[in-house]
Enzyme design. Structure first.
Site, PDB file in Angstrom:
ATOM      1  N   LEU A 157       0.834  -1.201   0.000  1.00 21.02           N
ATOM      2  CA  LEU A 157       0.000   0.000   0.000  1.00 21.02           C
ATOM      3  C   LEU A 157       0.865   1.246   0.000  1.00 21.02           C
ATOM      4  O   LEU A 157       1.830   1.334   0.767  1.00 21.02           O
ATOM      5  CB  LEU A 157      -0.905   0.004   1.232  1.00 21.02           C
ATOM      6  CG  LEU A 157      -1.609   1.329   1.569  1.00 21.02           C
ATOM      7  CD1 LEU A 157      -2.617   1.709   0.483  1.00 21.02           C
ATOM      8  CD2 LEU A 157      -2.287   1.256   2.932  1.00 21.02           C
ATOM      9  N   SER A 158       0.509   2.230  -0.836  1.00 14.57           N
ATOM     10  CA  SER A 158       1.091   3.561  -0.785  1.00 14.57           C
ATOM     11  C   SER A 158       2.610   3.501  -0.978  1.00 14.57           C
ATOM     12  O   SER A 158       3.074   3.070  -2.029  1.00 14.57           O
ATOM     13  CB  SER A 158       0.698   4.231   0.537  1.00 14.57           C
ATOM     14  OG  SER A 158       0.989   5.600   0.534  1.00 14.57           O
ATOM     15  N   ALA A 159       3.407   3.907   0.006  1.00 13.73           N
ATOM     16  CA  ALA A 159       4.858   3.763  -0.116  1.00 13.73           C
ATOM     17  C   ALA A 159       5.221   2.305  -0.341  1.00 13.73           C
ATOM     18  O   ALA A 159       6.162   1.990  -1.083  1.00 13.73           O
ATOM     19  CB  ALA A 159       5.547   4.303   1.133  1.00 13.73           C
TER      20      ALA A 159
ATOM     21  N   ALA B 200       3.352   0.277  -1.958  1.00 14.89           N
ATOM     22  CA  ALA B 200       2.969  -0.003  -3.350  1.00 14.89           C
ATOM     23  C   ALA B 200       4.061   0.446  -4.310  1.00 14.89           C
ATOM     24  O   ALA B 200       4.392  -0.259  -5.269  1.00 14.89           O
ATOM     25  CB  ALA B 200       1.652   0.691  -3.679  1.00 14.89           C
TER      26      ALA B 200
ATOM     27  N   HIS C  73      -7.549   7.011  -0.152  1.00 15.87           N
ATOM     28  CA  HIS C  73      -6.214   6.409  -0.089  1.00 15.87           C
ATOM     29  C   HIS C  73      -6.206   5.263   0.915  1.00 15.87           C
ATOM     30  O   HIS C  73      -6.328   5.482   2.120  1.00 15.87           O
ATOM     31  CB  HIS C  73      -5.199   7.480   0.318  1.00 15.87           C
ATOM     32  CG  HIS C  73      -3.774   7.065   0.163  1.00 15.87           C
ATOM     33  ND1 HIS C  73      -3.198   6.831  -1.059  1.00 15.87           N
ATOM     34  CD2 HIS C  73      -2.801   6.849   1.092  1.00 15.87           C
ATOM     35  CE1 HIS C  73      -1.926   6.499  -0.897  1.00 15.87           C
ATOM     36  NE2 HIS C  73      -1.663   6.493   0.403  1.00 15.87           N
TER      37      HIS C  73
END
Length: 414
Positions: free
Chosen positions: A153-155, A157, A290
Site C-alpha cells: 500500500l502507498s509507499a 505499493a 487512499h
C-alpha cells in the site's frame, strides 16, 4: 498518508548500511496489534536497508507452498498491515506471508524509501533487504520459488513496483495499491510531483525504466494487479494508468484492455498476451480514497479488518489479488472436475476429483498459463514447453505424493 510523511528523518549511517550477516537467524515471537501473532526474524541477511522482518507461518503447511510479501504504508507497521487480510487468507489457502517493516531511523514516518536511488536499485538498500527476506524464507521453509509474490500500500505499493522491476527473477507477481510506476521519482522533491499530479511518460519510456531495473534479463516477468481509489487525493489516480503503461510495455503488450468488466460493482480491466495469458489487470475502486480495500466478513471472498488506511468498500483486494496470482482458486484458467460419470468445466476455480485415483485435482491450460498460475516452476516450464509447446493446452494433475503438479495421470514426476 504519504504526502505529509515522506520526509526522511536522517540519512543512514555507514554502519547501518554495512550491518553484518550472522550465521543463524534470531527468532522472536511478537504480537503487538497483530490479528495473528507474527514472528520477527532478525539477522536474516546483511540487511543493507536496515529493515525489520516479520513472518506469518500457518499451521499444516504443505511442501512447496507460495509466499506473499506484504509491504505496509507510511505510519503503519507489519502488525497493522495484517488487517489487509493476507494472514487469514494464508491460513485458509496455505501460503506464507512476510511483512517487511520500516524503521523510523530510515524514515521518520516509516515510509519505505521508494524514491531513494540507493534503496530502489537491484543489489542495494531496502530492495536488497526485502529480497534477502525471501531468501531467508526459502532457506527455512519449503517455498516454491516460482510462486513468490509482492504487494503493498502507498509507499509499500511504490516499493512493490520497485521489487517487480529489480527482481523479476524472484517475484512471479506484484500488486501495488495506491502506488505508481517504478522510478516515477528518484529524489524526495520529485516524489511529491510523482504522487500528485503525477508524471506523464510514454509507455516505451516507462517500460525502459522497468527493464533497466535488471538490465539484460530475459526470463519470465511478474504479472501485475494494479489497484487505486478514484478519489485518492494523496497519490493521484493518474498513477494507475502510468503503471499500466509501464508494465504492459514491459511485457511487450499493448495498452488496450482485452477484458473490461466489473467486480463487486467496480471497474476491472485485463490486458493479455497474444496467447491469452493475463499479464496486467486494474481495479478502480470508485469513490475510494487512499487505502487498501477490504470486505470484512466470513464469506469465501471476504477478508480484512477496517482501520486506518484499510477501507471497507465491500471488495477484498487481497482475495482478488490472490486469485490473480493463482494462489487462491484457479488463477484464471480452466478446470475440469470429475464426479462419477459427470464432467463439469468451470473458470477460475480449482476443484477436487472424487474418483479413486493417485491425483486429487486436474486442470487444463496452456503450459505458459500453468506457469503463470504457479503450478510449475521455471525448470518444469521449460521441460513442458519443449515437450508439448508453450501455447499448447495440456492437463496437469495434482498428486499428494509429489506435493505438486505433473503432466502424468499416474503421478510420475514431470
Amino acid at each position: 498518508m504519504l504526502a505529509k510523511q515522506i520526509k526522511k528523518a536522517n540519512s543512514r549511517s555507514t554502519l547501518l548500511r554495512k550491518s553484518l550477516l550472522f550465521a543463524a537467524p534470531i527468532i522472536l515471537a511478537v504480537s503487538s496489534s497483530s490479528v495473528y501473532a507474527l514472528t520477527q526474524v532478525s539477522n536474516f541477511g546483511t540487511n543493507p536497508g536496515n529493515l525489520q522482518m516479520f513472518k506469518h507461518v500457518p499451521s499444516g503447511m504443505p511442501a512447496n507452498a507460495p509466499l506473499v510479501v506484504a509491504l505496509h504504508g507510511c505510519t503503519q507497521t507489519a502488525a497493522a498491515y495484517e488487517a489487509s487480510g493476507w494472514s487469514a487468507l494464508g491460513n485458509t489457502h496455505k501460503f506464507y506471508v512476510v511483512y517487511p517493516q520500516q524503521q523510523s531511523g530510515n524514515n521518520s514516518n516509516k515510509c519505505f524509501n521508494w524514491f531513494e536511488p540507493g534503496d530502489i536499485t537491484r543489489g542495494q538498500g531496502e530492495a536488497l533487504s526485502i529480497k534477502q527476506m525471501v531468501d531467508n524464507m526459502k532457506a527455512n521453509h519449503s517455498i516454491d520459488p516460482s510462486r513468490v509474490y509482492v504487494t503493498g500500500l502507498s509507499a509499500g505499493a511504490f516499493m512493490t513496483t520497485v521489487m517487480a522491476a529489480t527482481y523479476p527473477d524472484v517475484f512471479a507477481g506484484a500488486a501495488p495499491i495506491a502506488g505508481g510506476p517504478y522510478k516515477c521519482a528518484t529524489s524526495m522533491t520529485s516524489a511529491f510531483t510523482c504522487m500528485s499530479p503525477g508524471v506523464d511518460k510514454t509507455p516505451a519510456a516507462w517500460g525502459d525504466l522497468a527493464r533497466g531495473g535488471y538490465s539484460g534479463y530475459n526470463g519470465p516477468k511478474p504479472k501485475i494487479s494494479i489497484w487505486h481509489g478514484s478519489s485518492d487525493y494523496t497519490v493521484a489516480p493518474a498513477n494507475q494508468n502510468e503503471t499500466v503503461e509501464q508494465f504492459t510495455n514491459y511485457h511487450g503488450i499493448d495498452q488496450t484492455p482485452d477484458v473490461s468488466d466489473t467486480v463487486g460493482g467496480f471497474p476491472h480491466k485485463v490486458y493479455k498476451s497474444a496467447n491469452g495469458t493475463p499479464l496486467v489487470e486494474t481495479y478502480t475502486i470508485t469513490g475510494m480514497g487512499h487505502g487498501t480495500p477490504v470486505d470484512p466478513g466470513t464469506g469465501a471472498n471476504q477478508c480484512g479488518t477496517a482501520g486506518a488506511y484499510i477501507l471497507d468498500v465491500n471488495v477484498c483486494s487481497s482475495y482478488y489479488i490472490g486469485q490473480f496470482f493463482g494462489i487462491i482458486g484457479g488463477g484464471g484458467t480452466t478446470t475440469t472436475t470429475t464426479s462419477g460419470n459427470v464432467t463439469t468445466t468451470t473458470a477460475a476455480t480449482t476443484t477436487t476429483t472424487t474418483a479413486t485415483q493417485g491425483y486429487t485435482q486436474t486442470t487444463s491450460a496452456t503450459v505458459t498459463n500453468h506457469y503463470v498460475a504457479g503450478r510449475i516452476n521455471v525448470t518444469q516450464y521449460n521441460v513442458l514447453g519443449a515437450r508439448y509447446g508453450y501455447v499448447t493446452t495440456i492437463p496437469l494433475y495434482y498428486c499428494p505424493s509429489l506435493s505438486g503438479w505433473t503432466d502424468k495421470a499416474n503421478c510420475s514426476p514431470i
